[in-house]
Scaffold this motif. Sequence first.
Motif, mmCIF file in Angstrom:
data_model
loop_
_atom_site.group_PDB
_atom_site.id
_atom_site.type_symbol
_atom_site.label_atom_id
_atom_site.label_comp_id
_atom_site.label_asym_id
_atom_site.label_seq_id
_atom_site.Cartn_x
_atom_site.Cartn_y
_atom_site.Cartn_z
ATOM 1 N N GLY A 127 0.814 -1.220 0.000
ATOM 2 C CA GLY A 127 0.000 0.000 0.000
ATOM 3 C C GLY A 127 0.839 1.256 0.000
ATOM 4 O O GLY A 127 0.323 2.366 0.098
ATOM 5 N N ASN A 128 2.123 1.101 -0.133
ATOM 6 C CA ASN A 128 3.020 2.252 -0.161
ATOM 7 C C ASN A 128 2.899 2.968 -1.512
ATOM 8 O O ASN A 128 2.927 4.186 -1.574
ATOM 9 N N ARG B 225 14.483 3.356 8.569
ATOM 10 C CA ARG B 225 14.124 4.764 8.719
ATOM 11 C C ARG B 225 14.362 5.128 10.185
ATOM 12 O O ARG B 225 13.630 4.693 11.064
ATOM 13 N N ILE C 228 14.571 6.809 13.657
ATOM 14 C CA ILE C 228 13.793 7.744 14.473
ATOM 15 C C ILE C 228 14.764 8.368 15.471
ATOM 16 O O ILE C 228 15.484 7.650 16.154
ATOM 17 N N PRO C 229 14.825 9.674 15.539
ATOM 18 C CA PRO C 229 15.810 10.312 16.408
ATOM 19 C C PRO C 229 15.677 9.855 17.858
ATOM 20 O O PRO C 229 14.551 9.637 18.327
ATOM 21 N N ARG C 230 16.804 9.676 18.508
ATOM 22 C CA ARG C 230 16.860 9.496 19.961
ATOM 23 C C ARG C 230 16.342 8.170 20.491
ATOM 24 O O ARG C 230 16.432 7.923 21.685
ATOM 25 N N VAL C 231 15.715 7.338 19.666
ATOM 26 C CA VAL C 231 15.179 6.100 20.213
ATOM 27 C C VAL C 231 16.269 5.034 20.175
ATOM 28 O O VAL C 231 16.949 4.865 19.165
ATOM 29 N N ARG D 41 -1.638 -3.193 8.431
ATOM 30 C CA ARG D 41 -0.182 -3.206 8.615
ATOM 31 C C ARG D 41 0.187 -3.542 10.052
ATOM 32 O O ARG D 41 1.219 -4.151 10.318
ATOM 33 N N ARG E 154 -7.342 4.161 7.178
ATOM 34 C CA ARG E 154 -7.508 3.611 8.510
ATOM 35 C C ARG E 154 -7.474 2.081 8.502
ATOM 36 O O ARG E 154 -6.894 1.449 9.386
ATOM 37 N N MET F 284 -5.964 0.329 6.259
ATOM 38 C CA MET F 284 -4.595 -0.042 5.916
ATOM 39 C C MET F 284 -3.687 0.005 7.148
ATOM 40 O O MET F 284 -2.798 -0.828 7.313
ATOM 41 N N ILE F 285 -3.910 1.009 7.992
ATOM 42 C CA ILE F 285 -3.080 1.118 9.191
ATOM 43 C C ILE F 285 -3.285 -0.114 10.071
ATOM 44 O O ILE F 285 -2.334 -0.698 10.580
#
Lengths: 334, 233, 257
Positions: free
Chosen positions: B59-60, B103, B105-108, B91, B85, B87-88
């Motif tokens: 679905g991208n 991808r 994610i900052p700081r995690v 997934r 909704r 699709m979310i």
Amino acid sequence: MNEHAQATGYNFAYLDEQTKRMIRRAILKGIAIPGYQVPFASREMPMPYGWGTGGVQVTAAILGPDDVLKVIDQGSDDTTNAVSIRKFFARTAGVATTTKTVEATVIQTRHRVPETALRSDQVLVYQVPIPEPLRYLEPRETETRKLHALGEYGLMHVKLYEDIARHGHVATTYAYPVEVAGRYVMDPSPVPKFDNPKIDDCEALQLFGAGREKRIYAVPPHTKVRSLDFEDHPFRVQTFKDPCALCAAEGVYLDEVVLDDRGGRMFVCSDTDYCEERREAGHRGHLAGDDPLSPVGRGRVAEGDRVREEHKSDSASPSPRPSPHRGEGEEALP
Amino acid sequence: MQPLIKLNGVSKAFTLHLRGGMKLDVVDDVGFEVMPGECVVLGGPSGSGKSSLLKIVYGNYRCDHGSVLVRDGDDYVDVATAEPRRMIALRRDVMGYVSQFLRVIPRVSTIDVVASAGRDSGLSPEVAQARAGELLSRLNVPERLWDLPPATFSGGEQQRVNIARGFIADLPVLLLDEPTASLDATNRAVVVELIEARKKAGTAIIGIFHDEDVRDRVASRVVDVTRFAAKAA
Amino acid sequence: MTSPLLTARGLAKNYGPRAACADVSLDLYEGEVLAIVGESGSGKSTLLGLLATETSPDAGEVHYRFRDDEVRDLLTLGEAERRLLMRTDWGFIRQDATQGLRMPVSAGGNVGERLMAVGARHYGNIRATAEDWLARVEIDPGRIDDSPKTFSGGMRQRLQIARNLVTQPRLVFMDEPTSGLDVSVQARLLDLIRTLVAELGLAVVIVTHDLAVARLLSHRMMVMKGGRVIETGLTDQVLDDPREPYTQLLVSSVLAA
């Protein structure tokens, strides 16, 4: 028009009858909606704003020829402000005046509620500098009106919260906000919070006039007036370590009086009439002489030395804030 | 047994408006099914649309024509037309996707990047944390790196973090876009084991593998994408 | 499936002859993060104002499902109810923290205000809750009595978040919450928002011109141009396979969103 008005050239109690009717309508509306600030067309008075123009207009509107007027300023009948207002009405209305609470039918006041309990045939008129209790946090008038209309008073507690956060206790000691008849939050004018319990369930009608801000509000007799607080920081009034140095009264509000230039001082009743009544009845404090009219005994000799900042600044820029009263002890539940 | 994925008449073309509306055909009339436990490998030279097709299934990329049915319990959801909704949820509950690129994610922290994917798909925090550790260990990501955000990691390390993320949840459908691209032989072998384990557990997999050795080991069958090349107009 | 939390139909707002917002409809469900993107003047902030009932529309409707599951037309809501909704079940994070905070009031007072507004009258409890929330937004609880005037831009935004989330709202509006901040500060804030939104299952409508912010935070996107919604879809779908010429231009104009 009575004889007096003809003699002085003024209408009875200075204001014209139309204006008095307009003010009475505002007063009636205020009584009908306890604690609600009613706008009114405040007039120019022959005295500067800050000298009680709101209170004077309310007094003028309710005064009748048979009334007996008392005017107090910080509990005292003898300050410039109190004397001028008393003379003003003696001249323009020809009414009798008094310094005795029990004799008065109308009492105009700045900063104090008399210690002597008021009666149902008396009216207490407060001079109010800033009628809007929410202004501290919300300067927009349109917004504060909305907050009153919707009864959204969370902000008032934010102010108390800030007090506790900063000082460890609610440091607001005057103009302490109250909820009137379970609805409107009101600024009781800059009376010490010590006087707040006297405003609650009072026998007398209480009227509030703000001249510069053009607002009138009222607390009808026997209205529930609750001082705002937190469950874990309940409302408390000031208490004093020692009784009045002149009349030995306890549980009253005391002022500090400087006796000499060597640091000598005493604490005496702020309500001079109350103090005198007690001394006449034979009560004696530790600094009172045997003669009830001895120099300090009259309490008036020391008047000029009374340490009240707003008295000194009255002529320049009147401040609504009483100076801190040193000598206050712990606070107690009312 | 019902297929977990059913593609039928799937067509896709890009219209590049910034290049004067140039039309770029990707695939045309794609149709195949994937059964539980099956690993379908997409074959064909680069540029034949394998990766785009995988993105259409996820679905991208949008699907212009046809249907992409993914089974969620007893229902099929058509990815081509499903509401965002839906699709979310799909997934989250059904379909995982592992690309070559993490991808960041900052700081995690690394462990949390992996564990959060598990939590998002319904694992309890404790189970997600434990599984994240197991997977990172298996994929030879040194434990001293787990508390660091993967932003500064090497390409290979980031890819392994991404694989751990993709494999942590027990989703019934898995899409793998060259997950072994820059891995060494040891880690490639680990990924092969992970895929085999998922096949046994009944997961339907569509994968793209550059490495012929890996492809031969995991593929149930190969679907040659060149046969869906758009017919010349 | 449950019904949407927020529903808008045919929303329109004109400023003079110019349509700031035209015929916008959307459904927002609990836990969903919707990004509204577009350039300045695209109408995205106007739309946010319309959804949050801060601006009244020239046409259209906004419905909201209250905590008791009753769906109500927000435009017919009384002022008192509307304001109650805004300070309990809703939050609004503003771009300019000085607009969203009470600057003369301490950090603790700012967080506690909503609690006091809904009747909290125990100082100790209010303070404990405020401390807890300051910690959650990574502000040292030791600064609870400090004025936000002494806070950095990033801290002020985090304080705004705490102030809004303290009543556990279900829907939060955000207007460019990270713009004007340094990149590193932005990253920290975005991560904090992302975490809290997931933890609390918040529904969020976020307006941003920054596609990277939309990518990181949102599930789905609406692209606006000239007051109209020109493209909608899953966030990664809109960003990776943009369909409209304008969206393609938008996506190609940024560095690696």
